[in-house]
Write a protein that holds these residues in place. Structure first.
Motif, mmCIF file in Angstrom:
data_model
loop_
_atom_site.group_PDB
_atom_site.id
_atom_site.type_symbol
_atom_site.label_atom_id
_atom_site.label_comp_id
_atom_site.label_asym_id
_atom_site.label_seq_id
_atom_site.Cartn_x
_atom_site.Cartn_y
_atom_site.Cartn_z
ATOM 1 N N SER A 8 -3.292 6.922 -5.893
ATOM 2 C CA SER A 8 -2.423 7.422 -4.840
ATOM 3 C C SER A 8 -1.583 6.261 -4.313
ATOM 4 O O SER A 8 -2.119 5.202 -3.989
ATOM 5 N N TYR A 34 -13.254 -2.009 1.196
ATOM 6 C CA TYR A 34 -13.031 -0.573 1.132
ATOM 7 C C TYR A 34 -14.311 0.204 1.349
ATOM 8 O O TYR A 34 -15.409 -0.346 1.302
ATOM 9 N N TYR A 37 -13.408 4.293 -1.784
ATOM 10 C CA TYR A 37 -12.720 3.936 -3.019
ATOM 11 C C TYR A 37 -11.959 2.626 -2.820
ATOM 12 O O TYR A 37 -11.621 2.257 -1.701
ATOM 13 N N ARG A 52 -4.092 3.191 -3.886
ATOM 14 C CA ARG A 52 -5.424 3.705 -3.570
ATOM 15 C C ARG A 52 -6.025 4.315 -4.832
ATOM 16 O O ARG A 52 -5.481 5.257 -5.385
ATOM 17 N N GLU A 54 -8.437 6.436 -5.756
ATOM 18 C CA GLU A 54 -9.306 7.458 -5.177
ATOM 19 C C GLU A 54 -10.363 8.006 -6.131
ATOM 20 O O GLU A 54 -11.316 8.632 -5.689
ATOM 21 N N HIS A 55 -10.206 7.788 -7.405
ATOM 22 C CA HIS A 55 -11.160 8.329 -8.379
ATOM 23 C C HIS A 55 -12.073 7.255 -8.968
ATOM 24 O O HIS A 55 -12.710 7.467 -9.996
#
Length: 166
Positions: A8, A34, A37, A52, A54-55
């Motif tokens: 992201s 963090y 993530y 970012r 995210e996964h």
């Protein structure tokens, strides 16, 4: 083939990335502390962008995936993004991305009817200013929300009719 899949990036930073891939691809991520993530910074000063992951759970895995993907970027680039409160200057930048990349096709979904040109910048009536990012959210049925109004296969095949009436 996208280095940004499963990541992201805010729209302003995404435009920065697109205008100077060589610069950003030559940089190493500085990962911030963090929680859920990893969050990485690329570049310096006004050129710095935030990504970012995210996964991913670990910064090392995120960096490895980024480095693998940036090596296999396609020669012809397709760009899909949303206008999440971009400035007028950033809209102009989006319209001129061909100066920086070999853009095969690009599209931006916007909440702002005045920005829409019906070709590359598409007004999506159902989304307001605060909800335009929902276009890419995964729904419970396994499809992305944009698949209800955007035939991306037709778009990638360079067809003129790629918007689906809701």
């Amino acid at each position: 083939m996208s280095p940004t899949i499963n990541m992201s990036i805010n729209d302003s930073d995404f435009l920065k990335l697109l205008t100077d891939l060589k610069y950003y691809f030559s940089r190493t991520f500085l990962f911030l502390p963090y929680g859920a993530y990893p969050i990485g910074l690329l570049g310096e000063g006004a050129r710095q962008i935030e990504v970012r992951f995210e996964h991913y759970r670990e910064a090392q895995e995120a960096a490895e995936k980024w480095n693998d993907r940036k090596k296999r970027i396609a020669k012809e680039i397709y760009i899909i993004m949303a206008d999440d409160d971009l400035s007028d200057g950033e809209i102009v930048l989006f319209k001129s991305l061909e100066k920086y990349l070999n853009v095969k096709r690009k599209i931006m979904f916007t909440w702002n009817e005045e920005r829409a040109d019906g070709k590359e910048i598409i007004h999506i009536k159902k989304y307001g200013r605060q909800r335009i990012k929902n276009y890419s959210k995964l729904r419970k049925d396994g499809f992305r929300d944009y698949e209800r109004f955007f035939d991306y296969i037709a778009w990638m095949e360079m067809e003129d009719e790629f918007m689906i009436e809701e």
